[in-house]
Design an enzyme around this catalytic site. Structure first.
Site, PDB file in Angstrom:
ATOM      1  N   GLN A 213       6.509  38.403  17.784  1.00 13.52           N
ATOM      2  CA  GLN A 213       6.887  36.830  18.269  1.00 13.52           C
ATOM      3  C   GLN A 213       5.994  35.886  17.804  1.00 13.52           C
ATOM      4  O   GLN A 213       4.771  35.868  18.253  1.00 13.52           O
ATOM      5  CB  GLN A 213       7.088  36.771  19.823  1.00 13.52           C
ATOM      6  CG  GLN A 213       7.871  37.983  20.352  1.00 13.52           C
ATOM      7  CD  GLN A 213       9.383  37.945  20.302  1.00 13.52           C
ATOM      8  OE1 GLN A 213       9.923  37.124  20.590  1.00 13.52           O
ATOM      9  NE2 GLN A 213       9.931  38.536  19.428  1.00 13.52           N
ATOM     10  N   GLY A 254      13.288  32.435  28.229  1.00 12.80           N
ATOM     11  CA  GLY A 254      13.276  33.484  27.269  1.00 12.80           C
ATOM     12  C   GLY A 254      12.624  32.758  25.836  1.00 12.80           C
ATOM     13  O   GLY A 254      12.629  31.613  25.691  1.00 12.80           O
ATOM     14  N   HIS A 255      12.638  33.490  24.726  1.00 13.93           N
ATOM     15  CA  HIS A 255      12.197  32.860  23.420  1.00 13.93           C
ATOM     16  C   HIS A 255      13.013  31.989  22.791  1.00 13.93           C
ATOM     17  O   HIS A 255      14.229  32.443  23.019  1.00 13.93           O
ATOM     18  CB  HIS A 255      11.623  34.179  22.737  1.00 13.93           C
ATOM     19  CG  HIS A 255      12.703  35.248  22.300  1.00 13.93           C
ATOM     20  ND1 HIS A 255      12.327  36.458  21.945  1.00 13.93           N
ATOM     21  CD2 HIS A 255      14.107  35.142  22.327  1.00 13.93           C
ATOM     22  CE1 HIS A 255      13.433  37.233  21.571  1.00 13.93           C
ATOM     23  NE2 HIS A 255      14.411  36.325  21.896  1.00 13.93           N
ATOM     24  N   ASN A 256      12.702  31.231  22.118  1.00 16.31           N
ATOM     25  CA  ASN A 256      13.623  30.286  21.302  1.00 16.31           C
ATOM     26  C   ASN A 256      14.381  29.217  22.265  1.00 16.31           C
ATOM     27  O   ASN A 256      15.298  28.646  21.728  1.00 16.31           O
ATOM     28  CB  ASN A 256      14.293  30.744  20.436  1.00 16.31           C
ATOM     29  CG  ASN A 256      13.540  31.604  19.362  1.00 16.31           C
ATOM     30  OD1 ASN A 256      12.286  31.533  19.307  1.00 16.31           O
ATOM     31  ND2 ASN A 256      14.221  32.630  18.706  1.00 16.31           N
TER      32      ASN A 256
END
Length: 345
Positions: A213, A254-256
């Protein structure tokens, strides 16, 4: 056993001053009447200010012993005789304005150490801390960190290498910040984790390969993040939280994920990777949002819902899966009728 009061009673102020702070009109009462504190409507003593905005407490309003009441036009005639009436458009917002004046210490978490850098903190020599930064005992500040003036890093917080934090922020007790750029006046409550790995794996029968990530977390000005919330860094782009957004306790981002300006996200919401919330979105508690969906500007999602598809701007959605609230209510009513019919046969 002692009964400590953590926010001391304010000095008495006149009703006229309260009206100015609250942007309210005195429709009953003397502007020179002294107000000595605030209280819930049912527990108010003479001299107290209360507000009324919820019809569930209508019976308690009729019995209040308060000196004055912030109230909307719809209920102003329900305020008992002898209680001054402050007419305002939005009583709860007016209440917030008054409390901010009477209890400024409750607006921002206060440092324990008072000022300066504790001799029991660890600060890397390459870190750049502007004048007026407070770093409490047990905190760790990594290499090449930049922290703006007026920011408080509370006890046992960890600020990882390269993080940039703006001015007048508070980084709460036992929180951690890494791979992040944080604006001004951001309040991070205790136990928050920002910038750790997003949940990314290439799954397969031979095992699950970890996907590095490599993004960041960008948090704009005037954001508040509740206790034990987690904000994952981006996978291949940045996780972003827009200015003025307020996030409750125990939220997972969460990511993004991209969150717009002035959103409200209530406790235990889960935002899956790469979903987008446009400006002024409000999401009720314990709602889940699937990855890669977009919730349009000004949309509202009821609590305990599951959002599987895009929601248009201004939409009012709820249910599992989430759908327009009118449709959801019709379905609930139909199910209830079927259930009632089944019990009578």
């Amino acid at each position: 056993m002692s009964d400590p009061v953590f926010f001391c009673s304010p000095d008495s102020v006149t009703l006229g001053t309260i009206a100015e702070w609250a942007d309210a009109e005195i429709v009953r009462g003397d502007k020179d009447l002294m107000v000595s504190g605030v209280a819930p409507v049912e527990d108010a003593a003479p001299g107290s200010l209360v507000f009324f905005d919820n019809t569930s407490y209508l019976d308690k309003l009729g019995e209040t012993r308060a000196a004055a009441c912030l109230v909307g036009r719809k209920h102003k005639d329900k305020v008992p005789e002898g209680v001054a009436v402050l007419l305002c458009r939005e009583p709860y917002r007016s209440w917030a304005l008054v409390l901010a004046k009477l209890y400024p210490a409750a607006m921002v978490p206060r440092p324990v150490t008072g000022s300066g850098i504790s001799d029991r903190a660890v600060v890397d020599p390459s870190a750049s801390l502007e004048e007026g930064v407070v770093v409490e005992s047990g905190a760790v500040i990594g290499a090449n960190v930049d922290i703006g003036s007026g920011t408080v890093v509370r006890a046992n917080a960890v600020i990882d290498d390269g993080v940039c934090i703006g001015r007048d922020c508070v980084i709460g007790v036992n929180s951690s910040v890494q791979h992040a750029l944080i604006g001004n006046r951001v309040y991070v409550h205790p136990g928050v984790c920002i910038g750790q790995d997003g949940f990314g794996y290439a799954m397969g029968p031979g095992g699950h390969l970890k996907v590095p990530q490599i993004g960041r977390v960008i948090i704009q000005d005037d954001v508040e993040i509740g206790a034990n919330t987690t904000v994952d860094r981006g996978a291949n782009r940045d996780t972003m939280i827009g200015e003025g957004t307020k996030i409750d306790n125990q939220v997972q981002i969460g990511h993004n994920v991209v969150i717009g300006r002035h959103c409200v996200i209530v406790s235990q919401v889960g935002l899956s990777g790469s979903c987008t919330l446009e400006d002024f979105v409000a999401i009720g508690g314990q709602t889940g949002v699937r990855g890669h969906v977009t919730i349009g500007m000004g949309a509202q999602i009821a609590g305990v819902s599951i959002v599987n598809d895009d929601v248009p701007a201004g939409g009012r959605y709820g249910g599992t899966p989430a759908k327009p609230v009118k449709q959801w209510f019709r379905e609930l009513a139909a199910i209830r009728k079927l259930a009632e019919r089944g019990t009578t046969t």
